[in-house]
Design a protein around this motif. Structure first.
Motif, short mmCIF file in Angstrom:
data_model
loop_
_atom_site.label_atom_id
_atom_site.label_comp_id
_atom_site.label_asym_id
_atom_site.label_seq_id
_atom_site.Cartn_x
_atom_site.Cartn_y
_atom_site.Cartn_z
N MET A 116 0.81 -1.18 -0.17
CA MET A 116 -0.05 0.03 -0.01
C MET A 116 0.97 1.35 0.08
O MET A 116 1.70 1.25 0.71
N GLN A 117 0.50 2.27 -0.85
CA GLN A 117 1.12 3.73 -0.81
C GLN A 117 0.04 4.60 -0.57
O GLN A 117 -1.01 4.48 -1.24
N ASN A 118 0.43 5.47 0.10
CA ASN A 118 -0.40 6.96 0.01
C ASN A 118 0.81 7.88 0.43
O ASN A 118 1.86 8.15 1.02
N PRO A 119 -0.11 9.10 -0.11
CA PRO A 119 -1.00 9.18 -0.95
C PRO A 119 -0.89 8.64 -2.28
O PRO A 119 0.29 8.41 -2.97
N ARG A 120 -1.96 8.59 -3.05
CA ARG A 120 -1.85 8.32 -4.56
C ARG A 120 -1.45 9.37 -5.29
O ARG A 120 -0.89 9.20 -6.18
N HIS A 121 -2.09 10.50 -4.98
CA HIS A 121 -1.53 11.69 -5.66
C HIS A 121 -1.02 12.87 -4.61
O HIS A 121 -1.91 12.80 -3.55
N LEU A 122 0.03 13.55 -4.91
CA LEU A 122 0.51 14.64 -4.02
C LEU A 122 0.98 15.72 -4.90
O LEU A 122 1.71 15.48 -5.81
N VAL A 123 0.50 16.76 -4.59
CA VAL A 123 0.65 18.24 -5.17
C VAL A 123 1.39 19.08 -4.41
O VAL A 123 0.99 19.37 -3.18
N ARG A 124 2.75 19.49 -4.47
CA ARG A 124 3.28 20.36 -3.76
C ARG A 124 3.85 21.62 -4.70
O ARG A 124 4.05 21.51 -5.89
N ARG A 125 4.07 22.46 -4.01
CA ARG A 125 4.74 23.77 -4.62
C ARG A 125 6.19 23.85 -4.54
O ARG A 125 6.74 23.07 -3.38
N ARG A 126 7.13 24.50 -5.31
CA ARG A 126 8.55 24.34 -5.22
C ARG A 126 8.82 24.89 -3.83
O ARG A 126 8.30 25.62 -3.42
N GLY A 127 9.79 24.20 -3.35
CA GLY A 127 10.60 24.40 -1.83
C GLY A 127 9.72 23.85 -0.70
O GLY A 127 10.02 23.83 0.29
N GLN A 128 8.51 23.14 -0.89
CA GLN A 128 7.80 22.29 -0.03
C GLN A 128 8.65 21.09 0.17
O GLN A 128 9.26 20.80 -0.57
N GLY A 157 3.65 -1.70 -5.20
CA GLY A 157 2.31 -0.86 -4.70
C GLY A 157 1.97 -0.19 -6.03
O GLY A 157 2.60 -0.08 -7.19
N PRO A 158 0.81 0.67 -5.79
CA PRO A 158 0.16 1.56 -6.91
C PRO A 158 0.88 2.71 -7.39
O PRO A 158 0.50 3.29 -8.49
N GLY A 159 1.65 3.14 -6.56
CA GLY A 159 2.37 4.26 -6.80
C GLY A 159 2.03 5.67 -6.16
O GLY A 159 0.61 5.75 -6.00
N THR A 160 2.79 6.58 -5.94
CA THR A 160 2.26 7.73 -5.75
C THR A 160 2.69 8.86 -6.73
O THR A 160 4.20 8.79 -7.39
N ARG A 161 1.65 9.70 -7.35
CA ARG A 161 2.26 10.48 -8.30
C ARG A 161 2.30 11.88 -7.80
O ARG A 161 1.33 12.41 -7.45
N LEU A 162 3.86 12.49 -7.80
CA LEU A 162 3.98 13.59 -7.32
C LEU A 162 4.08 14.60 -8.32
O LEU A 162 4.48 14.55 -9.26
N THR A 163 3.23 15.91 -8.01
CA THR A 163 3.53 16.80 -8.89
C THR A 163 3.81 18.03 -8.21
O THR A 163 3.15 18.30 -7.31
N VAL A 164 4.72 18.66 -8.96
CA VAL A 164 5.63 19.90 -8.18
C VAL A 164 5.26 21.11 -8.98
O VAL A 164 5.54 21.23 -10.24
N ILE A 182 11.07 13.80 0.51
CA ILE A 182 11.96 14.91 -0.74
C ILE A 182 11.95 16.30 0.07
O ILE A 182 10.56 16.80 0.19
N GLN A 183 12.66 16.71 0.40
CA GLN A 183 12.73 18.19 0.81
C GLN A 183 13.02 19.14 -0.32
O GLN A 183 13.57 19.02 -1.25
N GLN A 184 12.24 20.34 0.08
CA GLN A 184 12.65 21.48 -0.91
C GLN A 184 12.40 20.96 -2.41
O GLN A 184 13.19 21.20 -3.20
N VAL A 185 11.29 20.68 -2.70
CA VAL A 185 10.92 19.88 -4.00
C VAL A 185 11.11 20.87 -5.22
O VAL A 185 10.72 22.18 -5.08
N VAL A 186 11.67 20.42 -6.29
CA VAL A 186 11.78 21.21 -7.46
C VAL A 186 10.94 20.69 -8.76
O VAL A 186 10.40 19.30 -8.50
N ARG A 187 10.68 21.01 -9.70
CA ARG A 187 9.77 20.59 -10.63
C ARG A 187 10.22 19.26 -11.17
O ARG A 187 9.28 18.61 -11.47
N GLY A 188 11.63 19.18 -11.28
CA GLY A 188 12.08 17.94 -11.66
C GLY A 188 11.83 16.88 -10.96
O GLY A 188 12.20 15.60 -11.53
N ASP A 189 11.14 17.09 -9.56
CA ASP A 189 11.12 15.77 -8.94
C ASP A 189 9.39 15.17 -9.32
O ASP A 189 9.23 14.15 -8.74
N SER A 190 8.91 16.09 -10.13
CA SER A 190 7.48 15.58 -10.70
C SER A 190 7.79 14.09 -11.29
O SER A 190 8.33 14.10 -12.30
#
Lengths: 119, 111
Positions: free
Chosen positions: A5-17, A111-118, A79-87
């Protein structure tokens, strides 16, 4: 017997979060693997852990990324201080321990994966 | 560079035709596996072939392994529209349990 099991399935973060991805292995599995998949590419190995121990982190960027698999609770990829390339999509897999020596292989279950969007 | 490399990168066929995908790798392996991934979804394990095996079948899937050429092929017979997906090969080195994936073949089966 629940799968990985993985969570969250989708995660949206702004740069630097910070992003925290969780993975609960299958029951009876003591080894966890994290893989990253960039769009239109295959999965790339990041880190391999057993409880309270990192076995191989050769695929993980040296900065901003860390992983743990505590005695109790899920494995965490941080992942600290996320950047767009971490998506990317981050997949976790688990397996039993390697009981058969260096040439043995224990099947990994994904697992089903977590899709990270920065943003 | 990457251990597993698939070709072709993209394949488009008509329903009922056979689809063949190839995978090459560079170093000695313990086993080679094929996975399927539908768009935006997780991985589905299809088949594992060990380094001392040459051919394996599972339903409409046939996998071959040639360790002298360091290559493997996945054949899907009598393809269906539902087979449309990306297919990845992944290798496991002799030491360690980590999977090294190729870039994948994107298969489209037209009805």
């Amino acid at each position: 017997n629940a799968g990985v099991m993985q969570n969250p399935r989708h995660l949206v973060r702004r740069r630097g979060q910070e992003a925290r991805l969780r993975c609960s292995p299958m029951k009876g599995h003591s080894h966890v693997y994290w893989y990253r998949q960039l769009p239109e590419e295959g999965l790339k190995f990041m880190v391999y852990l057993q409880k309270e121990n990192i076995i191989d982190e050769s695929g993980m960027p040296k900065e901003r990324f860390s992983a743990e698999f505590p005695k109790e609770g899920p494995s965490i990829l941080r992942i600290q201080q996320v950047v767009r390339g971490d998506s990317a999509a981050y997949f976790c897999a688990s397996s039993r321990g390697l009981a058969g020596g260096p040439s043995s292989y224990n099947e990994q279950f994904f697992g089903p994966g977590t899709r990270l969007t920065v943003l | 560079s990457q251990q597993g490399e698939e070709d072709p990168q993209a394949l488009s066929i008509q329903e009922g035709e056979n689809a063949t995908m190839n995978c090459s790798y560079k170093t000695s392996i313990n086993n080679l596996q094929w996975y399927r991934q539908n768009s935006g979804r997780g991985l589905v394990h299809l088949i594992l072939i060990r380094s001392n095996e040459r051919e394996k079948h599972s339903g409409r899937l046939r996998v071959t392994l040639d360790t002298s050429k360091k290559s493997s092929s996945l054949l899907i017979t009598a393809s269906r529209a539902a087979d449309t997906a990306s297919y990845f090969c992944a290798t496991v080195f002799n030491a360690g349990n980590m999977l090294t994936f190729g870039g994948g073949t994107r298969l489209m089966v037209k009805p």
